[in-house]
Scaffold this active site. Structure first.
Site, PDB file in Angstrom:
ATOM      1  CG  LEU A   1      31.462 -14.508  28.641  1.00 21.77           C
ATOM      2  CD1 LEU A   1      30.533 -15.126  27.604  1.00 21.77           C
ATOM      3  CD2 LEU A   1      31.224 -13.007  28.759  1.00 21.77           C
TER       4      LEU A   1
ATOM      5  CB  ALA B   1      26.942 -16.630  37.260  1.00 19.46           C
ATOM      6  N   GLY B   2      27.306 -13.551  36.089  1.00 23.22           N
ATOM      7  CA  GLY B   2      26.723 -12.213  35.917  1.00 23.22           C
ATOM      8  C   GLY B   2      26.418 -11.939  34.447  1.00 23.22           C
ATOM      9  CG  HIS B   3      29.556 -11.616  31.528  1.00 23.33           C
ATOM     10  ND1 HIS B   3      30.666 -12.032  32.210  1.00 23.33           N
ATOM     11  CD2 HIS B   3      29.807 -10.352  31.132  1.00 23.33           C
ATOM     12  CE1 HIS B   3      31.563 -11.068  32.228  1.00 23.33           C
ATOM     13  NE2 HIS B   3      31.071 -10.029  31.583  1.00 23.33           N
TER      14      HIS B   3
ATOM     15  N   GLY C   1      25.126  -4.455  32.608  1.00 23.19           N
ATOM     16  CA  GLY C   1      25.035  -4.756  34.035  1.00 23.19           C
ATOM     17  C   GLY C   1      25.043  -3.483  34.875  1.00 23.19           C
ATOM     18  CE  LYS C   2      19.371  -1.661  38.088  1.00 20.23           C
ATOM     19  NZ  LYS C   2      18.493  -1.656  39.285  1.00 20.23           N
ATOM     20  CE  LYS C   3      31.700  -5.650  39.678  1.00 20.55           C
ATOM     21  NZ  LYS C   3      32.502  -5.038  38.596  1.00 20.55           N
TER      22      LYS C   3
ATOM     23  CD  GLN D   1      30.213  -0.192  30.821  1.00 19.70           C
ATOM     24  OE1 GLN D   1      31.422  -0.113  30.649  1.00 19.70           O
ATOM     25  NE2 GLN D   1      29.577  -1.357  30.829  1.00 19.70           N
TER      26      GLN D   1
HETATM   27  O1  PAF Z   1      31.230  -3.624  30.445  1.00 18.32           O
HETATM   28  C1  PAF Z   1      32.012  -4.064  29.573  1.00 18.32           C
HETATM   29  O2  PAF Z   1      32.346  -5.251  29.533  1.00 18.32           O
HETATM   30  C2  PAF Z   1      32.591  -3.113  28.553  1.00 18.32           C
HETATM   31  O3  PAF Z   1      32.824  -1.862  29.105  1.00 18.32           O
HETATM   32  C3  PAF Z   1      31.746  -2.992  27.272  1.00 18.32           C
HETATM   33  C4  PAF Z   1      30.371  -2.411  27.581  1.00 18.32           C
HETATM   34  C5  PAF Z   1      31.585  -4.361  26.636  1.00 18.32           C
HETATM   35  C6  PAF Z   1      32.435  -2.071  26.264  1.00 18.32           C
HETATM   36  O4  PAF Z   1      33.687  -2.545  25.916  1.00 18.32           O
END
Ligand code: PAF
Length: 274
Positions: free
Chosen positions: A29, A31-33, A143-145, A149
């Site tokens: 993890l 700072a973005g998380h 995240g929008k990054k 996804q």
């Molecule tokens: O963005 C991520 O870290 C992964 O793709 C996720 C959403 C946790 C799924 O494994």
């Protein structure tokens, strides 16, 4: 912060917890998380994070084995960020038998990142749906990054009528513009110094479009050439419509510039809404 690895334990820990907001991660993890966790806190009573490096979303030649696993440091950061519950299953907890039932996203899974990472979005959608079923949150933050996804997950949630609000978290950047990513740790010192070029070029494209340039293919090609001249190997630089990631159709719709390029062995992705 409570930590659970078993599905049954997590479910009983979440009983009567009010509105649950979920932030799935693969750990390591940054700072973005943490900013996603802070955002989650504003949307509910209980913040649940998960850490699980999901084998299903990695191709055979990708970095599943070397993906950084920093569990203790991650727990410290989550606890400091006020996360209430961490779900950290092992592979045996989450995939006790081969995962044969999967989520097959539509054509969006084959463009942009999906073209270069076949099966990636199937793996993401499958694990996210499974995690949603386990955690049963009322909202979830992504995240929008990882722009594509986020779109795959939003569309899946809507089309499968999951009662979950999907929240997009802004990308957090280093002072020089590089988007924070767990994969930045793979960069050598020289590569790290070069890496902000990707974001600079996205800004150049955005500025050119805002100034009236309509030949987006010319802009994409120019960026790919500049990256190549600086030693990058580019998968794509693409100007797309924000609504569905299709190519611009000349009508004045909101656009996004997306890119994936490799510096040495490190593949970096980034995007910028126009
Ligand atoms: O963005 C991520 O870290 C992964 O793709 C996720 C959403 C946790 C799924 O494994």
């Amino acid at each position: 912060m409570q930590i659970h690895s078993s599905i049954a334990d997590l479910r009983s820990a979440l009983k009567g917890r009010g509105r649950v907001v979920f932030v799935p991660t693969m750990g390591n993890l940054h700072a973005g998380h943490i900013s996603l966790m802070t955002q989650a806190r504003a949307h509910g009573d209980t913040v649940v994070a998960s850490i699980f490096v999901n084998r299903l979303q990695f191709g055979p030649n990708e970095d599943f084995d070397k993906y950084p696993r920093t569990f203790q440091a991650d727990c410290d950061k989550l606890a400091a960020a006020g996360v209430d519950v961490l779900f950290a299953p092992t592979e045996a907890d989450l995939y006790p038998e081969p995962q044969e039932y999967v989520v097959e996203p539509p054509a969006i899974q084959n463009i942009l990142d999906g073209e270069f990472r076949p099966g990636h979005f199937r793996g993401v959608a499958t694990v996210v749906l499974k995690l949603f079923n386990i955690v049963q949150p009322q909202a979830a933050v992504f995240g929008k990054k990882d722009y594509q996804q986020l779109m795959v997950i939003r569309n899946m949630t809507r089309q499968l009528a999951l009662p979950i609000t999907i929240i997009g978290g802004e990308t957090v950047r280093a002072d020089d513009g590089l988007a924070l990513s767990s994969r930045n740790g793979y960069l050598s010192t020289a590569e790290r110094a070069e890496a902000p070029r990707l974001y600079r070029l996205l800004n150049d494209i955005r500025d050119a479009i805002r100034s009236g340039e309509s030949d987006t293919v010319k802009l994409e090609n120019k960026a790919v050439s500049e990256l190549a001249a600086a030693g990058w190997k580019t998968d794509y630089v693409a100007v797309r419509q924000q609504s569905d990631l299709s190519t611009p159709n000349g009508v004045n719709t909101p656009l996004v510039v997306l890119a994936a390029s490799r510096l040495g062995n490190t593949r970096l992705i980034d995007n910028l809404e126009v």
